[in-house]
Write a protein that holds these residues in place. Structure first.
Motif, PDB file in Angstrom:
ATOM      1  N   ARG A 227      -5.442  -2.402  -8.725  1.00  0.00           N
ATOM      2  CA  ARG A 227      -6.864  -2.927  -8.742  1.00  0.00           C
ATOM      3  C   ARG A 227      -7.607  -3.032  -9.943  1.00  0.00           C
ATOM      4  O   ARG A 227      -8.259  -3.758 -10.206  1.00  0.00           O
ATOM      5  CB  ARG A 227      -7.620  -1.863  -7.486  1.00  0.00           C
ATOM      6  CG  ARG A 227      -9.116  -2.400  -7.423  1.00  0.00           C
ATOM      7  CD  ARG A 227      -9.639  -1.911  -6.057  1.00  0.00           C
ATOM      8  NE  ARG A 227      -9.548  -0.551  -6.094  1.00  0.00           N
ATOM      9  CZ  ARG A 227      -9.866   0.080  -4.764  1.00  0.00           C
ATOM     10  NH1 ARG A 227      -9.643  -0.444  -3.730  1.00  0.00           N
ATOM     11  NH2 ARG A 227      -9.639   1.509  -4.793  1.00  0.00           N
TER      12      ARG A 227
ATOM     13  N   PRO B 281       1.486  -0.298   7.501  1.00  0.00           N
ATOM     14  CA  PRO B 281       1.353   0.691   8.643  1.00  0.00           C
ATOM     15  C   PRO B 281       2.458   1.633   8.614  1.00  0.00           C
ATOM     16  O   PRO B 281       3.464   1.463   7.816  1.00  0.00           O
ATOM     17  CB  PRO B 281       1.248   0.032   9.955  1.00  0.00           C
ATOM     18  CG  PRO B 281       1.044  -1.529   9.806  1.00  0.00           C
ATOM     19  CD  PRO B 281       1.721  -1.515   8.435  1.00  0.00           C
TER      20      PRO B 281
ATOM     21  N   ASP C 131       3.493 -11.160   8.922  1.00  0.00           N
ATOM     22  CA  ASP C 131       2.238 -12.087   8.659  1.00  0.00           C
ATOM     23  C   ASP C 131       1.542 -12.064   7.241  1.00  0.00           C
ATOM     24  O   ASP C 131       1.208 -13.085   6.620  1.00  0.00           O
ATOM     25  CB  ASP C 131       1.182 -11.996   9.749  1.00  0.00           C
ATOM     26  CG  ASP C 131       1.602 -12.592  10.905  1.00  0.00           C
ATOM     27  OD1 ASP C 131       2.709 -13.359  11.318  1.00  0.00           O
ATOM     28  OD2 ASP C 131       0.922 -12.259  11.932  1.00  0.00           O
ATOM     29  N   GLN C 132       1.580 -10.859   6.907  1.00  0.00           N
ATOM     30  CA  GLN C 132       0.894 -10.978   5.450  1.00  0.00           C
ATOM     31  C   GLN C 132       2.033 -11.295   4.357  1.00  0.00           C
ATOM     32  O   GLN C 132       1.735 -11.887   3.265  1.00  0.00           O
ATOM     33  CB  GLN C 132       0.708  -9.422   5.249  1.00  0.00           C
ATOM     34  CG  GLN C 132      -0.279  -8.838   5.972  1.00  0.00           C
ATOM     35  CD  GLN C 132      -0.546  -7.097   5.596  1.00  0.00           C
ATOM     36  OE1 GLN C 132      -1.030  -6.978   4.813  1.00  0.00           O
ATOM     37  NE2 GLN C 132      -0.248  -6.430   6.412  1.00  0.00           N
TER      38      GLN C 132
ATOM     39  N   THR D 297       0.810  -1.271   0.063  1.00  0.00           N
ATOM     40  CA  THR D 297      -0.122  -0.065  -0.186  1.00  0.00           C
ATOM     41  C   THR D 297       0.791   1.399   0.116  1.00  0.00           C
ATOM     42  O   THR D 297       0.184   2.271  -0.371  1.00  0.00           O
ATOM     43  CB  THR D 297      -0.908   0.173   1.214  1.00  0.00           C
ATOM     44  OG1 THR D 297      -0.283   0.036   2.347  1.00  0.00           O
ATOM     45  CG2 THR D 297      -1.818  -0.997   1.049  1.00  0.00           C
TER      46      THR D 297
ATOM     47  N   GLU E 233       1.740 -14.912   4.508  1.00  0.00           N
ATOM     48  CA  GLU E 233       0.389 -15.145   3.549  1.00  0.00           C
ATOM     49  C   GLU E 233       0.328 -14.688   2.061  1.00  0.00           C
ATOM     50  O   GLU E 233       0.014 -15.493   1.380  1.00  0.00           O
ATOM     51  CB  GLU E 233      -0.746 -14.003   4.081  1.00  0.00           C
ATOM     52  CG  GLU E 233      -2.204 -14.420   3.914  1.00  0.00           C
ATOM     53  CD  GLU E 233      -3.019 -13.667   4.746  1.00  0.00           C
ATOM     54  OE1 GLU E 233      -3.475 -13.699   5.942  1.00  0.00           O
ATOM     55  OE2 GLU E 233      -3.479 -12.504   4.199  1.00  0.00           O
TER      56      GLU E 233
ATOM     57  N   GLN F 208      -4.973 -10.967  -6.826  1.00  0.00           N
ATOM     58  CA  GLN F 208      -4.390  -9.764  -6.460  1.00  0.00           C
ATOM     59  C   GLN F 208      -4.024  -9.844  -5.004  1.00  0.00           C
ATOM     60  O   GLN F 208      -4.998 -10.073  -4.175  1.00  0.00           O
ATOM     61  CB  GLN F 208      -4.587  -8.436  -6.898  1.00  0.00           C
ATOM     62  CG  GLN F 208      -4.080  -7.133  -6.221  1.00  0.00           C
ATOM     63  CD  GLN F 208      -4.854  -6.009  -6.195  1.00  0.00           C
ATOM     64  OE1 GLN F 208      -6.111  -6.012  -6.493  1.00  0.00           O
ATOM     65  NE2 GLN F 208      -4.071  -4.722  -6.200  1.00  0.00           N
ATOM     66  N   TYR F 209      -2.819  -9.762  -4.510  1.00  0.00           N
ATOM     67  CA  TYR F 209      -2.655  -9.740  -2.994  1.00  0.00           C
ATOM     68  C   TYR F 209      -2.026  -8.289  -2.784  1.00  0.00           C
ATOM     69  O   TYR F 209      -1.008  -7.869  -3.332  1.00  0.00           O
ATOM     70  CB  TYR F 209      -1.663 -10.820  -2.636  1.00  0.00           C
ATOM     71  CG  TYR F 209      -1.602 -10.788  -1.056  1.00  0.00           C
ATOM     72  CD1 TYR F 209      -2.436 -11.664  -0.362  1.00  0.00           C
ATOM     73  CD2 TYR F 209      -0.502 -10.057  -0.292  1.00  0.00           C
ATOM     74  CE1 TYR F 209      -2.555 -11.807   1.090  1.00  0.00           C
ATOM     75  CE2 TYR F 209      -0.585 -10.193   1.034  1.00  0.00           C
ATOM     76  CZ  TYR F 209      -1.413 -10.931   1.699  1.00  0.00           C
ATOM     77  OH  TYR F 209      -1.626 -10.975   3.123  1.00  0.00           O
ATOM     78  N   VAL F 210      -2.469  -7.790  -1.652  1.00  0.00           N
ATOM     79  CA  VAL F 210      -2.046  -6.427  -0.945  1.00  0.00           C
ATOM     80  C   VAL F 210      -1.630  -6.452   0.090  1.00  0.00           C
ATOM     81  O   VAL F 210      -2.047  -7.030   1.115  1.00  0.00           O
ATOM     82  CB  VAL F 210      -3.421  -5.434  -1.273  1.00  0.00           C
ATOM     83  CG1 VAL F 210      -2.680  -4.042  -0.871  1.00  0.00           C
ATOM     84  CG2 VAL F 210      -3.869  -5.376  -2.618  1.00  0.00           C
ATOM     85  N   VAL F 211      -0.146  -5.972   0.343  1.00  0.00           N
ATOM     86  CA  VAL F 211       0.474  -5.952   1.609  1.00  0.00           C
ATOM     87  C   VAL F 211       0.042  -4.577   2.152  1.00  0.00           C
ATOM     88  O   VAL F 211       0.436  -3.639   1.625  1.00  0.00           O
ATOM     89  CB  VAL F 211       2.049  -6.185   1.376  1.00  0.00           C
ATOM     90  CG1 VAL F 211       2.517  -6.153   2.874  1.00  0.00           C
ATOM     91  CG2 VAL F 211       2.317  -7.467   0.730  1.00  0.00           C
ATOM     92  N   ASP F 212      -0.799  -4.666   3.257  1.00  0.00           N
ATOM     93  CA  ASP F 212      -1.177  -3.267   4.031  1.00  0.00           C
ATOM     94  C   ASP F 212       0.162  -2.951   4.997  1.00  0.00           C
ATOM     95  O   ASP F 212       0.224  -3.637   5.655  1.00  0.00           O
ATOM     96  CB  ASP F 212      -2.462  -3.366   4.759  1.00  0.00           C
ATOM     97  CG  ASP F 212      -2.912  -2.360   5.420  1.00  0.00           C
ATOM     98  OD1 ASP F 212      -2.545  -1.220   5.269  1.00  0.00           O
ATOM     99  OD2 ASP F 212      -3.745  -2.477   6.299  1.00  0.00           O
TER     100      ASP F 212
ATOM    101  N   GLN G  87      -2.885   1.648  -4.991  1.00  0.00           N
ATOM    102  CA  GLN G  87      -4.160   1.062  -4.785  1.00  0.00           C
ATOM    103  C   GLN G  87      -5.130   0.905  -6.143  1.00  0.00           C
ATOM    104  O   GLN G  87      -5.905   0.012  -6.496  1.00  0.00           O
ATOM    105  CB  GLN G  87      -4.983   1.746  -3.848  1.00  0.00           C
ATOM    106  CG  GLN G  87      -4.108   2.640  -2.805  1.00  0.00           C
ATOM    107  CD  GLN G  87      -3.625   1.641  -1.712  1.00  0.00           C
ATOM    108  OE1 GLN G  87      -4.126   0.659  -1.527  1.00  0.00           O
ATOM    109  NE2 GLN G  87      -2.475   2.149  -0.944  1.00  0.00           N
ATOM    110  N   LEU G  88      -4.987   2.128  -6.927  1.00  0.00           N
ATOM    111  CA  LEU G  88      -5.745   2.138  -8.114  1.00  0.00           C
ATOM    112  C   LEU G  88      -5.392   1.457  -9.215  1.00  0.00           C
ATOM    113  O   LEU G  88      -6.216   0.744  -9.567  1.00  0.00           O
ATOM    114  CB  LEU G  88      -5.766   3.836  -8.432  1.00  0.00           C
ATOM    115  CG  LEU G  88      -6.357   4.754  -7.166  1.00  0.00           C
ATOM    116  CD1 LEU G  88      -5.911   5.939  -7.458  1.00  0.00           C
ATOM    117  CD2 LEU G  88      -7.830   4.639  -6.870  1.00  0.00           C
ATOM    118  N   SER G  89      -4.097   1.724  -9.554  1.00  0.00           N
ATOM    119  CA  SER G  89      -3.924   1.172 -10.937  1.00  0.00           C
ATOM    120  C   SER G  89      -3.900  -0.434 -10.725  1.00  0.00           C
ATOM    121  O   SER G  89      -4.214  -1.042 -11.882  1.00  0.00           O
ATOM    122  CB  SER G  89      -2.352   1.533 -11.424  1.00  0.00           C
ATOM    123  OG  SER G  89      -1.336   1.421 -10.631  1.00  0.00           O
TER     124      SER G  89
END
Lengths: 429, 604
Positions: free
Chosen positions: A159, A175, A188-189, A148, A192, A169-173, A155-157
């Motif tokens: 997606r 912080p 953990d992500q 992210t 995953e 698609q896998y997104v790593v959030d 996020q936009l392109s």
């Protein structure tokens, strides 16, 4: 831009609407040829290590165009060691776009993107990528993986592309802050994400291969730090493209054996150069706009000006622990200067600019990068209060229409003059 | 009061800690401050937010890292010294897994920091009381949704006033609906855990990872049409708009808000057409009075064509090169470059300033005396302009090229001037020329045909810093020329007509495309030319003053370039800066003079 490249671009422009697959083949052939040529008989005065890097990146881009559905589309800050360990080629938006621009074919893809409703205020690297995919030139990747950070555009392109092709698609959030809780959250992500890749490709990650990739990562980082140490007192006749190539090496290609080799070569090349300086030394913040011809004329192989570093390459150079790959990669993500608020980036840039004996900072406001744009005045004030003259330069990394050309060159030359650069006849030849 | 702007802001928690949350979502009068501390190409709502924080002298702010512009705004506000308390909430992008716990810890961190600042502790009773008994209901009858990116209060009111059906705010900031805390939970930790879950369960904005539940917004019963808003320089909602326009059968109108006040003519036309042509036309109410709004109308589902015209870097949206027709003598000469005029020497040095509109040349004798200067049209090529300048010098001063021992070229065409001995930017040359003309000058404001710049001078006259305008023609001579064409007057007339204004109009945009639309609307609204020109002068002055702010300009200010002859702009700029401007007798020649002085240095 050379006449051959210009003609190539015009040919591609005509062919894309009806023959995207032919264009794909032509681009691959052109990149492959250029990569080989640069390695063997470069047209520019490149260090041996740089010639090797050009070859590596061109080969990687070519593999991205292979129509075997085996590549993973990633953003520049996604750690790719797991992909390298599994033999999956990462295709990075910035890499694809830079190479399309280098071949002078980006205009058509920008037009496609705009025609398909992509706002022209979006980052041009991603507009070109979307155009290239939606024109049918870049083949469908197997997966999309992205973090992210560092920008909204991810996020936009990604997606949109995932929806366009119905690609997993896998997104790593990520912080903002590096805390133990956040470290666990990201690690953990990443675990995953590995399971996600295995599930969708049918491949199994070999833990030993990942450990080896982490070892190469550590070797590469150590070599790069050695290179930076040598850079402090040495002049390197270089160009914007070369510094931009290092962005791939310090980010998505990190973890490859070839990159560990490149970094070692780079450190050795620098050590062989004589000590001394010639003219102003610039530290560059953000992407380097190698589409801007007047800027290239000022900066590329100038002989009296040099770019000593770029914040994309010095964003995070911390050690990794090969026995704890996920925690190490999570830490690299969280501690990247591009993560969190603009203060992190500015402080890190200042630190490296000082370390590299820079005389001034060019803060490049790539059109479409709100984070960079928004922090420009804060950064200028921060740097200048600490004695580093700063130029806030508006432009675009890979859209010629937004690159500002002459305007940017006036600003930069005036800034160089401010730093003592002499643009007399003898230096303009 | 503590300022907030994102629906994910835990306003109930702020209230429970003794804060008075203030939702900052209105448009700003201008972005003068925001541009000076940030950039004109970041989200316009965020620019308005920065502007309000300064204008309203707010001391507290609670932000969410909802976008890149907001992340930057946090750094700016934190380091501005204007605020006593500022907090940036780290909002996860994902819902589920550990994200609720991550957000809960952020809420706990906020409670600790804000409680410490306010010297209060969490009050569960106040917390519960802060939740509304019921969320704002949707209209029961058919309605129109304003969706997409946030709209300012005034724009929402404007849209509501002009559409025949009730309007519901379904924008990113308009869909905040939280349930009440469950009874029986009073433990702070447990309440924060619940609260984090509740915030993450809001209708997701486009920044969140999973936006699938947003589809429900466009399938609400009674929804009869959609006005879809995007905020200028926010890209999030353009993507949703694109998929919506392909998927919905409802009447759809796209607008773009820039969070600045503009006249309502254009919006009125768009909404009127939308109402007339959409399926709900027969329910249309009677004609309504125009008001103010903050928007740039873009495209409409009916046509399916992109109609917005945005300025983009490197694209000036202008016609062919022309000449700034400025009447000389309007502002009077306060300094004279000919002060050192003396006898001619045996050889000469010269400076040539090859600009986009005019080419200027100054000749000095070898002993440093000022011989004279000329101004000619540049024409289609810099080399042609240079040739014309040499011819004019020969005719006016009797000096031909062969007699010039050293020539320094400056300006945009500096590298195209044949046989120049050196090329130096106009920044350096303007600084040199300005300090030569007046030794007191500390800041040079140069507004030329194609660009405007502010140059800060060091004590020794060298360039301390400089800033230039955006890549479009905003706020330049070209901008004024195009506006003059729109008003069917020449630039000379325009330079004075605005002095006789009666009504104080504000033109928000100095983007040539947007401003032209505004001017056309004002003409249609029977505004006088004097009032409109005054509005344009103010807009240019605002833009230029923002540049001066970025350059940390200090008196004495000198203005150079063709626009220095525009009395209206000068007057407004003096007001903005609170300083009189020094205007050379030949303001166009300043850069060429600086170049000639540099030639003299090198010749010696």
């Amino acid at each position: 831009m050379g006449k051959v490249v210009e003609k190539f671009g015009k040919t591609i422009y005509k062919l894309v609407p009806q023959h995207p697959q032919v264009v794909r083949g032509l681009l691959k052939a052109a990149y492959k040829t250029d990569g080989m040529k640069t390695r063997v008989v470069p047209s520019r005065p490149l260090l041996p290590s740089k010639r090797y890097l050009y070859y590596l990146t061109a080969s990687g881009i070519c593999r991205g165009y292979d129509n075997n559905g085996a590549a993973a589309l990633v953003n520049i800050f996604l750690p790719c060691q797991v992909l390298h360990a599994m033999g999956i080629e990462p295709v990075v938006a910035e890499g694809i776009s830079c190479y399309l621009t280098g071949a002078a074919v980006e205009n058509f893809f920008l037009e496609i993107a705009e025609r398909n409703g992509i706002p022209e205020t979006l980052c041009s690297y991603h507009r070109i990528l979307i155009g290239c995919i939606e024109a049918g030139v870049l083949p469908r990747p197997a997966l999309i993986l992205n973090t992210t950070y560092a920008c909204d555009t991810n996020q936009l392109s990604f997606r949109r592309i995932a929806e366009y092709y119905d690609i997993p698609q896998y997104v790593v959030d990520v912080p903002d802050k590096s805390t133990e809780d956040n470290l666990r959250y990201v690690a953990d992500q990443l675990r995953e994400m590995t399971a996600f890749i295995e599930r969708h490709t049918g491949k199994k990650l070999d833990d030993e291969a990942l450990r080896q990739s982490m070892l190469w990562t550590q070797q590469a980082l150590e070599s790069y730090r050695t290179y930076l140490d040598a850079r402090v007192t040495r002049y390197l006749d270089t160009c914007m493209t070369s510094e931009m190539m290092d962005v791939l090496a310090t980010q998505v290609l990190l973890g490859k054996q070839e990159v560990a080799k490149y970094m070692a070569m780079l450190a050795a090349d620098l050590a062989r150069l004589p000590e001394g300086r010639r003219g102003p030394r610039l530290f560059w913040v953000h992407v380097l706009p190698n589409v801007n011809e007047p800027l290239r004329q000022l900066l590329d192989y100038n002989g009296n000006v040099e770019i000593v570093g770029c914040d994309l390459n010095t964003a995070v150079l911390i050690d990794v622990d090969p026995t704890k790959p996920y925690e190490s990669l999570a830490r690299r993500i969280l501690e990247s200067s591009f993560n969190g608020t603009i203060e992190n980036r500015v402080e890190n840039s200042y630190r490296y600019a000082c370390r590299l004996n820079a005389d001034g900072i060019v803060y490049f406001c790539h059109w479409g990068c709100r984070h960079t744009l928004g922090g420009s005045q804060y950064a200028k004030e921060y740097f200048e209060q600490r004695g580093l003259p700063t130029l806030v330069l508006d432009g675009d990394g890979c859209d010629r229409g937004c690159s500002g050309d002459g305007r940017a060159a006036v600003r930069l030359q005036a800034f160089l003059e401010q730093l003592g650069y002499n643009a007399g006849k003898e230096n303009r030849a | 009061m503590i300022a907030w702007n994102c629906k994910y802001t835990p306003v109930e928690l702020l209230g429970a800690l003794g804060g008075q949350p203030l939702f900052l979502n209105s448009g700003a009068e201008d972005f003068g401050y925001a541009e000076s501390v940030a950039h004109s190409s970041i989200c316009c709502h965020v620019q308005a937010f920065l502007q309000h924080c300064r204008d309203k002298k707010l001391r507290e702010a609670a932000l969410v890292n909802c976008c890149d512009s907001m992340r930057s705004a946090y750094g700016i506000l934190k380091n501005s010294g204007d605020l006593d308390f500022i907090f940036l909430l780290d909002l996860p992008h994902k819902v589920g897994g550990c994200s609720q716990n991550i957000l809960k810890k952020e809420l706990v961190r906020l409670a600790e920091e804000y409680g410490k600042y306010k010297n209060t502790t969490f009050d569960a009773v106040k917390f519960r009381a802060a939740f509304p008994v019921a969320s704002k209901p949707l209209p029961r009858e058919n309605f129109i949704a304003v969706a997409g990116g946030r709209v300012s209060d005034s724009l929402l009111a404007e849209i509501s006033a002009r559409l025949p059906l009730p309007v519901a705010d379904l924008t990113c900031a308009g869909t905040r609906s939280l349930g009440a805390p469950p009874q029986g939970i009073n433990d702070f930790d447990a309440l924060m855990d619940w609260y984090a879950g509740e915030l993450l369960a809001l209708t997701p904005c486009m920044r969140m990872r999973d936006v699938s539940t947003r589809r429900a917004l466009y399938n609400l019963p009674g929804l009869s049409g959609i006005v879809y808003n995007t905020v200028k320089f926010c890209d999030y909602y353009a993507f949703e708009y694109d998929s919506l326009r392909k998927g919905t059968k409802l009447p759809l109108l796209k607008i773009e808000a820039d969070y600045l006040p503009v006249t309502g003519g254009q919006l009125s036309t768009r909404l009127g057409a939308f109402a007339e042509h959409a399926a709900f036309a027969r329910q249309a109410a009677g004609k309504k009075k125009s008001g103010s709004g903050s928007y740039v109308a873009a495209d409409c589902q009916k046509s399916g064509q992109r109609a917005e015209k945005q300025a983009r870097p490197g694209v000036d949206a202008r016609g062919d090169a022309g000449v700034l027709k400025i009447r000389r003598g309007d502002v009077g000469g306060r300094n004279d470059v000919s002060r050192s005029l003396s006898t001619r020497g045996s050889g000469y040095v010269a400076g040539i300033d090859s600009g986009s509109t005019t080419t200027n040349m100054v000749v000095l004798t070898a002993d440093g005396s000022y011989l004279g200067g000329v101004t000619v049209r540049t024409g289609p090529r810099a080399a042609v302009g240079a040739a014309k300048a040499f011819a004019a010098v020969k005719e006016k001063l009797g000096v031909d090229r062969a007699q010039i021992d050293y020539l320094v070229a400056t300006g945009y065409g500096r590298n195209a001037v044949p046989d120049a001995d050196q090329a130096v930017t106009e920044i350096t040359c303007h600084a040199r020329g300005a300090r030569y003309i007046n030794g007191e000058v500390s800041t040079v404001i140069d507004i030329g045909g194609q660009d405007s710049k502010v140059i800060g001078l060091a004590d020794d006259g060298s360039v301390r810093t400089f800033v230039m305008n955006d890549k479009c023609a905003a706020g330049t001579g070209r901008f004024l020329e195009l506006m003059a064409t729109t008003l069917e007057m020449d630039v000379a007339e325009m330079s004075i007509v605005g002095l006789d204004w009666q009504k104080d109009l504000t033109i928000s945009s100095v983007c040539t495309v947007f401003a032209e639309s505004e001017v056309v609307s004002l003409i249609a609204d029977n505004r006088t030319a004097a009032d409109i020109v005054h509005g344009l002068n103010k807009a240019v002055a605002l833009k230029t003053a923002a540049l001066a702010g970025r350059a940390a300009g200090v008196p004495a200010y000198m203005i150079t370039g063709g626009v220095a002859r525009n009395a209206g702009v000068v007057q407004e700029l003096e007001k903005k800066l609170g300083q009189k401007l020094i205007i050379p007798a030949e303001p166009e020649l300043c850069g060429a003079l600086g170049a000639a002085l540099m030639a003299l240095d090198n010749f010696k």
